[in-house]
Design a protein around this motif. Structure first.
Motif, PDB file in Angstrom:
ATOM      1  N   ALA A 242      21.775  48.486  34.432  1.00 58.34           N
ATOM      2  CA  ALA A 242      20.683  49.524  34.654  1.00 58.34           C
ATOM      3  C   ALA A 242      19.323  49.310  34.112  1.00 58.34           C
TER       4      ALA A 242
ATOM      5  N   GLN B  28      22.248  55.300  40.189  1.00 57.08           N
ATOM      6  CA  GLN B  28      23.414  55.342  40.869  1.00 57.08           C
ATOM      7  C   GLN B  28      23.356  56.267  42.030  1.00 57.08           C
TER       8      GLN B  28
ATOM      9  N   ARG C 191      22.348  46.754  40.791  1.00 62.46           N
ATOM     10  CA  ARG C 191      21.274  47.702  40.749  1.00 62.46           C
ATOM     11  C   ARG C 191      20.453  48.422  41.952  1.00 62.46           C
TER      12      ARG C 191
ATOM     13  N   SER D 274      28.226  53.911  45.246  1.00 61.00           N
ATOM     14  CA  SER D 274      27.060  53.346  44.424  1.00 61.00           C
ATOM     15  C   SER D 274      27.027  53.680  42.702  1.00 61.00           C
ATOM     16  N   TRP D 275      28.338  54.423  42.512  1.00 62.86           N
ATOM     17  CA  TRP D 275      28.265  54.596  40.976  1.00 62.86           C
ATOM     18  C   TRP D 275      28.766  53.160  40.338  1.00 62.86           C
ATOM     19  N   TYR D 276      28.403  53.413  38.996  1.00 67.45           N
ATOM     20  CA  TYR D 276      28.732  52.031  38.281  1.00 67.45           C
ATOM     21  C   TYR D 276      30.188  52.036  38.128  1.00 67.45           C
ATOM     22  N   TRP D 277      31.021  52.862  38.116  1.00 64.68           N
ATOM     23  CA  TRP D 277      32.436  52.728  37.995  1.00 64.68           C
ATOM     24  C   TRP D 277      33.050  51.429  38.913  1.00 64.68           C
TER      25      TRP D 277
ATOM     26  N   PHE E 234      28.881  56.405  34.163  1.00 65.88           N
ATOM     27  CA  PHE E 234      29.594  55.444  35.337  1.00 65.88           C
ATOM     28  C   PHE E 234      30.273  56.474  36.775  1.00 65.88           C
TER      29      PHE E 234
ATOM     30  N   GLY F 108      28.279  58.619  38.316  1.00 64.10           N
ATOM     31  CA  GLY F 108      27.156  59.161  39.095  1.00 64.10           C
ATOM     32  C   GLY F 108      26.505  60.735  38.591  1.00 64.10           C
TER      33      GLY F 108
END
Length: 341
Positions: A172, A184, A341, A191-194, A261, A263
């Motif tokens: 991030a 995100q 990213r 596109s979420w970090y999970w 994670f 969104g």
């Protein structure tokens, strides 16, 4: 000068209003989370759960609160009176303070901190002092053993949680919680970090369960081993503060996991028929789902042995997060950085 004073008083009043708007629903949420837990576990175990006070038990949390208010706080004869009474406050206050940095929307937060994640980690780590002080001040071997277990467990899982967040921050490039959510945006849940940081997501959430001393990591208050652990000597409102802190921390861990994670306030699919729903609704729905996972875990898994909990923290989670930090660092120097990213 008069205009400056008016501005200062308005700023203070506005801050108080925001604090009330956050904390009052939070305390109500804590009360009804206890009912939800008893109902969910009851349904999983083919029971009804509370169903006597109010419509299908809907007023049970109110009855519990009134009961605790009128219960006597008994202080053991050889306990340290000041520390015994201060310990519940030390556990409860950090559980409230962490909410100052949580964003509920792009411009919805008590305080917009550039180092919000650092603030959250610093304040959340103070809660264990309440547990340690409670165990020591009670002058009970069971309470003291529970406090030592909690301290050792916190160290193990806080390190793993910290390493998981290091990987997230590498992706991030910011400590600002609002900007982490905004990073995100755009592609729905893909596109979420999970997804790209799935090991970090898993380690962070499980560590959060352990940090809150929830089953199956509740050896700090293991009834079958040490009666009730660090709060065995507490009753009345002193016990209620520990109770409130635990459930407030559950909500906090679930919401922070959503922000970092899942969104935050963004819809899972970027389509008009979902994006019209207010972002705070999506944030609360995701948080509620993770809270259900908390309850489902408690109803499903037996309590781990203490050596198993320590082994998981030190020998599994910490090595896994260190390896994935290296993987993320390498990925950020390759074309794969567009995914992160």
């Amino acid at each position: 000068m008069h205009d400056f004073q008016n501005t200062a008083w308005w700023a203070i009043l506005w801050s108080i209003i925001k604090i009330v708007v956050v904390l009052v629903p939070l305390l109500l949420g804590v009360a009804y989370l206890t009912l939800a837990e008893r109902k969910v576990i009851g349904y999983i175990q083919v029971r009804l759960g509370p169903n006597r006070v109010g419509f299908k038990g809907s007023l049970q949390p109110i009855a519990d609160a009134v009961k605790l208010m009128f219960k006597e706080v008994i202080i053991p004869t050889n306990a340290n009176r000041f520390l015994f009474l201060a310990a519940p406050v030390l556990a409860f206050v950090p559980a409230m303070l962490v909410w100052a940095a949580i964003p509920f929307g792009p411009d919805m937060a008590i305080s917009h901190m550039n180092a919000g994640l650092l603030y959250v980690l610093a304040i959340a780590g103070l809660g264990v002092y309440g547990i340690i002080v409670a165990g020591w001040a009670s002058n009970s071997k069971y309470a003291f053993l529970g406090a030592m277990r909690a301290a050792a467990q916190l160290v193990a899982y806080e390190i793993a949680m910290g390493f998981a967040l290091v990987g997230l921050l590498m992706a991030a490039q910011t400590l600002n919680l609002t900007k982490i959510v905004e990073a995100q945006a755009g592609g729905g849940f893909w596109s979420w970090y999970w997804l790209p940081l799935f090991p970090f997501f898993l380690v962070y959430f499980i560590s959060g369960v352990a940090e809150t001393n929830r089953a199956p990591f509740d050896v700090a208050e293991g009834e079958s081993e040490i009666v009730a652990g660090f709060h065995v000597e507490y009753s009345g409102m002193a016990f209620a503060l520990f109770f409130l802190a635990e459930y407030a921390n559950m909500i906090f861990v679930s919401m922070l996991t959503t922000v970092l994670f899942l969104g935050g306030w963004y819809a899972p699919i970027n389509t008009p028929w979902l994006t019209w729903i207010p972002g705070v609704v999506w944030l609360l729905l995701k948080t509620a789902f993770l809270l259900y996972v908390f309850l489902w875990i408690r109803a499903t898994f037996p309590r781990y042995r203490y050596d198993q909990i320590m082994r998981l923290g030190w020998k599994v989670f910490i090595p896994v997060t260190i390896v994935w930090i290296v993987v993320v660092g390498v990925a950020l120097e390759t074309p794969l950085r567009a995914i992160l990213r």
